[in-house]
Each structure stands twice: as structure tokens, then as C-alpha cells.
Design a protein around this motif. Structure first.
Motif, mmCIF file in Angstrom:
data_model
loop_
_atom_site.group_PDB
_atom_site.id
_atom_site.type_symbol
_atom_site.label_atom_id
_atom_site.label_comp_id
_atom_site.label_asym_id
_atom_site.label_seq_id
_atom_site.Cartn_x
_atom_site.Cartn_y
_atom_site.Cartn_z
ATOM 1 N N LYS A 181 0.840 -1.201 0.000
ATOM 2 C CA LYS A 181 0.000 0.000 0.000
ATOM 3 C C LYS A 181 0.874 1.250 0.000
ATOM 4 N N GLY A 182 1.972 1.226 0.772
ATOM 5 C CA GLY A 182 2.900 2.356 0.814
ATOM 6 C C GLY A 182 3.527 2.625 -0.541
ATOM 7 N N LYS A 183 3.895 1.573 -1.260
ATOM 8 C CA LYS A 183 4.474 1.729 -2.602
ATOM 9 C C LYS A 183 3.470 2.360 -3.565
ATOM 10 N N LYS B 84 3.826 6.017 -5.413
ATOM 11 C CA LYS B 84 3.689 6.201 -6.863
ATOM 12 C C LYS B 84 2.667 7.288 -7.170
ATOM 13 N N LYS B 85 1.540 7.242 -6.455
ATOM 14 C CA LYS B 85 0.497 8.257 -6.654
ATOM 15 C C LYS B 85 1.043 9.635 -6.314
ATOM 16 N N SER B 86 1.793 9.718 -5.227
ATOM 17 C CA SER B 86 2.360 10.988 -4.798
ATOM 18 C C SER B 86 3.342 11.526 -5.831
ATOM 19 N N LEU C 157 3.377 10.817 -9.048
ATOM 20 C CA LEU C 157 2.639 11.194 -10.258
ATOM 21 C C LEU C 157 1.983 12.556 -10.083
ATOM 22 N N SER C 158 1.450 12.814 -8.901
ATOM 23 C CA SER C 158 0.774 14.090 -8.669
ATOM 24 C C SER C 158 1.773 15.264 -8.633
ATOM 25 N N LYS C 159 3.024 14.983 -8.264
ATOM 26 C CA LYS C 159 4.049 16.022 -8.228
ATOM 27 C C LYS C 159 4.490 16.405 -9.639
ATOM 28 N N ASN C 160 4.463 15.424 -10.559
ATOM 29 C CA ASN C 160 4.907 15.670 -11.943
ATOM 30 C C ASN C 160 3.836 16.293 -12.711
#
Length: 175
Positions: free
Chosen positions: A162-164, A168-170, A172-175
């Protein structure tokens, strides 16, 4: 029951004793026959044994070295005051069978599915382990600890996964 019987009989051509096991929460009366009749003739009358677990007292099965009886013990009839005692007796009998890990896991999983203790009952179970011989207590504690470890490790694995995903979501949202 008749359909299962006929298929098995067709394959093996041997006499078979059929037993229907009912594990309802509430006590019901189940038939032990299957019949097909027409107004002009009785065509089929198939008889089988029934085992209605709620109508059976758990004490009748606890001392039997039968894996099925032991696994289904939690569905038999018992007074709620006996719930913790039943688990004690299950554990004692369970350990005496000296099962391989796969069978141990299966029998325990079925019993636990049908016989869940509340938190206060689990605490009562742990506190009253003193009334058993030390070697049994050590085996029971070891058994419980190994199951708890497996559950803990499984939880850790899920948490890492779940952490991984969150990472990944974090990203993607930064890019």
C-alpha cells in the motif's frame, strides 16, 4: 444428495453411505429422504443420514481424533458460558493430533471461522492457561504466537504494498 450420490456411484460402482452435514446458526429439522412421486406411482425414495451440528453437543466430539469433527466443533451446540472452555479443549485435542503444518492450518482456520472469541474472552483464555500442564501451555502459546506472527507478517506485507502504491500516486501528482 441424490444427484451427488448418483454421480459418485456411476463413477465407482461401489456402495456409498451419504451424510448431509448441516451447519445452520439456528436449529432446523431437515429431511433425511428425497422422493419423486407421481399420482400413479412412487418413482424414487432416496434415504441418507443427516448431521445437524447445532443439535449436537460439542462435548460429544471433543475427544475424538477426527479432523472433521474437530474443525466443525465451533458449529455444534454449546452454552455461551462454555465458549472459552470449548476453545481450551479444542486446543488441547488439536495439539495431541500432531498434524503437519498444512492440516494444522486448515483445521484451525475452519474452527476459527465458526468459533470467534470476543476480546474479553481471548483475555480470559490467556489468563486461564495456568490450569493446564506447563508443556501444553507452552505448546498452546507457541501455536498462538506462530499464527499471530503469520498474521502480523501478512499485515506488514500489505502495508508495504500500500505504501508503494501511495508513493507512486504521490510522485505522479508532483509531476
Amino acid at each position: 444428495m441424490f444427484v451427488y450420490y448418483s454421480r459418485i456411484y456411476e463413477k465407482y460402482r461401489l456402495p456409498i453411505v451419504h451424510i448431509a452435514v448441516f451447519n445452520y446458526v439456528m436449529i432446523k429439522d431437515e429431511p433425511d429422504t428425497f422422493t419423486i412421486t407421481f399420482p400413479f406411482k412412487d418413482i424414487l425414495s432416496f434415504h441418507f443420514f443427516t448431521l445437524e451440528l447445532k443439535k449436537r453437543n460439542w462435548r460429544d466430539y471433543i475427544k475424538q481424533p477426527n479432523l472433521v469433527a474437530l474443525a466443525l466443533l465451533g458449529k455444534t451446540g454449546y452454552d455461551t458460558k462454555e465458549k472459552v472452555q470449548m476453545k481450551f479443549e479444542f486446543l488441547r485435542t488439536f495439539l495431541k493430533l500432531e498434524l503437519d503444518p498444512a492440516r494444522q492450518k486448515l483445521v484451525h482456520a475452519i474452527f476459527e471461522k465458526y468459533h470467534k472469541l470476543r476480546t474479553e474472552e481471548e483475555i480470559h483464555l490467556y489468563k486461564n492457561l495456568k490450569q493446564f500442564p506447563n508443556d501444553e501451555v507452552n505448546q498452546i502459546r507457541e501455536l498462538m504466537t506462530s499464527w499471530e506472527k503469520k498474521g502480523y507478517n501478512k499485515g506488514i506485507e500489505k502495508g508495504i504494498e500500500k505504501g508503494k502504491i501511495e508513493e507512486k500516486k504521490s510522485n505522479l501528482s508532483k509531476n
